[in-house]
Write a protein that holds these residues in place. Structure first.
Motif: not given
Length: 572
Positions: A351-380
């Motif tokens: 049950a956990f794995s099904r839900r986690l696998i289903g999140s790959k398409k939705d969250l792939g562009r938000l959780i990255r390892g391929d972008l430079p580690r610059r300022q990337h967070s939401i800074d208020t």
């Protein structure tokens, strides 16, 4: 007839009480709903008592008619009868507090100037936030003490999507807070975080509205504020899908937008996995135990590696890699206990794995390892108003961003340990993030904000189509309640019990821009019309940025001290 002339007399055919009475309207005069009136009562041995109130119902009838068909004979002059109008007045204030009824036949006047301010408790408000104009064309105010946490906090705004102008009112309220001078020296450090969930309207808050006319400017001047855009705005948007460079996914503006995302190292170290499952499922479901176990294990074993992570000697570069690795470890009998815990069965793991696998398409562009580690967070911290754009994200990704951002901001305020400066949070679709039934990480954070945010200076301005479907404790902790146009079935729900019977009927007819505002000091909700936004609400309205503002969005500096808001589904 002048303003000081009586508009009518207290009726003697209907009981008059200290809390409500009826007024017979003089010939040639009129009273409408929401008019503010005052009458006086002489009391032996004491100063006269001023009884003030708001008109909550009006009626007209033929006096002398016996049958319904008599109206035709009366209209033809064949039967003697008189038309008489009467108005019901709900008392708002008795000064001094001698609760006696007004005497039948006593003169009733429209309340203007100081009398109106006294009737609506404006004279007791040391810090007044302009809300808009009343039906009489005069300003209506909100006591800042019930917004900033001094005596209360939080705002709940309800109404039909696209008609009630909920987000427009929320952004107007922020504009009023920031530009009315009510915050004093604290204005420069006070922040607002706005989640934009519909279109790109809220991404243009720092652009003047090119359709602003002189009449609208006059309304702003009457409320004691300039008409213009928000002056310190930062915009954050997710990376465009498929963009290797992390280009912000925004169409309406080309400058002043920063992309936000989280690295894989952030995801593991900050324990963000629970927000992947932030869909208000019941926490009693067993797979949630796996969520917390995997979260803790990732935080323990994952080590950063140039944006990616290394787990048990294996390099993971993308969110998809991480999901595949975790599900593989849970599927392996030898590593399942280590990753999922002792008392976890295969069905729970699946049950956990099904839900986690289903999140790959939705969250792939938000959780990255391929972008430079610059300022990337939401800074208020850089601008007074920070707008987080979510409208291009699927539902699961929207929940993830809202949950993680709210937790980050709330924890930051907790560490600061002070209620000043204030942090406003504007969140639409509250019934989705904090529904009445079930629980989720986002709902728990919103409950924490509703119950403890006042002491920490975190003020929630929540908007929803149906307050009846929002967690009761969140709505119950809102000192200020605002209602726009409502659906008939929703208007009958007990959550709107603060509206008098006549106002429950009127919210079914309310036009965009008309809101019913209830605040603790005033017994009757006040009906206000707030001005047309002086900032752009869509690309077709966007005027050019001032030169200084253009420099600020390209150089990352803040040339102004004040900032602004957001807007609604549709303007007026």
């Amino acid at each position: 007839m002048t303003q000081s002339d009586p508009v009518g007399l207290v009726l003697g055919t209907v009981d008059a009480t200290p809390l409500a009475f009826w007024v017979a309207v003089r010939p040639g005069a009129y009273l409408q709903l929401d008019d503010v009136v005052v009458t006086r009562r002489e009391v032996p041995g004491r100063e006269p008592v001023a009884i003030s109130g708001v008109v909550t119902q009006v009626r007209a009838r033929h006096e002398g008619a016996q049958f319904e068909s008599d109206v035709f004979a009366i209209s033809a002059g064949q039967l003697p009868a008189e038309v008489q109008e009467a108005a019901e007045v709900t008392t708002t204030r008795v000064e001094p507090e001698v609760y006696v009824p007004p005497r039948p036949g006593s003169a009733v006047m429209r309340a203007t100037g100081d009398e109106r301010a006294s009737a609506l408790y404006f004279d007791r408000m040391e810090r007044r936030i302009p809300l808009g104009l009343g039906r009489d064309g005069a300003a209506v105010f909100l006591n800042a003490d019930f917004l900033d946490g001094t005596r209360g906090a939080h705002v709940s705004i309800s109404g039909i999507s696209g008609v009630a102008t909920k987000t427009s009112f929320a952004t107007w309220l922020l504009y009023s807070v920031f530009h009315s001078g009510v915050l004093g020296a604290e204005a420069a450090n006070t922040k607002a975080l706005i989640f934009n969930v519909k279109g790109e309207d809220l991404l243009l808050l720092d652009h003047p509205n090119s359709k602003l006319d002189d009449d609208t400017r006059a309304k702003y001047a009457e409320l004691g504020m300039p008409a213009g855009p928000f002056r310190s705005v930062a915009v954050f948007a997710p990376p465009r899908a498929g963009s290797a460079a992390g280009t912000p996914d925004v169409a309406c503006r080309t400058t002043g937008v920063d992309a936000f995302y989280w690295t894989l190292a952030d995801f593991c170290a900050l324990r963000l996995l629970p927000f992947v499952f932030a869909d208000a499922d019941d926490e009693r479901q067993q797979y949630t135990m796996v969520v917390h176990q995997v979260t803790a294990h990732l935080a323990k074993v994952a080590t950063p590696a140039d944006g990616g992570v290394v787990v048990d000697g294996q390099r993971l570069n993308t969110y998809e890699d991480l999901v595949d690795y975790v599900t593989a470890q849970l599927a392996d009998e030898e590593t399942r206990v280590t990753w999922g815990g002792q008392a976890v069965g295969l069905g729970t793991v699946n049950a956990f794995s099904r839900r986690l696998i289903g999140s790959k398409k939705d969250l792939g562009r938000l959780i990255r390892g391929d972008l430079p580690r610059r300022q990337h967070s939401i800074d208020t911290s850089e601008a007074q108003v920070s707008v987080v754009d979510l409208h291009n994200l699927p539902d699961r990704a929207q929940r993830f961003v809202v949950g993680v951002t709210l937790r980050t901001e709330f924890e930051r305020k907790e560490k600061a340990g002070s209620a000043k400066p204030l942090q406003f949070v504007v969140l639409d679709e509250l019934n989705k993030y904090a529904p009445r039934d079930g629980t989720s990480p986002i709902k728990e954070i919103l409950l924490d904000i509703a119950e403890r945010g006042r002491s920490l200076g975190v003020i929630l301005i929540g908007a929803q189509q149906t307050a009846s479907e929002v967690e009761r404790r969140i709505v119950g902790n809102s000192a200020v309640r605002v209602v726009g146009r409502l659906d008939p079935a929703e208007a009958s729900r007990p959550e709107y019990g603060f509206l008098p019977a006549s106002q429950r009927q009127r919210v079914l007819l309310a036009k965009p821009g008309t809101m019913f505002v209830a605040q603790p000091e005033i017994p009757v909700p006040l009906v206000v019309e707030f001005p047309f936004p002086s900032w752009a609400t869509r690309p077709s309205e966007a005027g050019a940025l001032p030169v200084a503002a253009q420099r600020s969005v390209t150089q990352g500096t803040d040339p102004f001290a004040l900032a602004g808001d957001s807007l609604d589904d549709i303007p007026f």
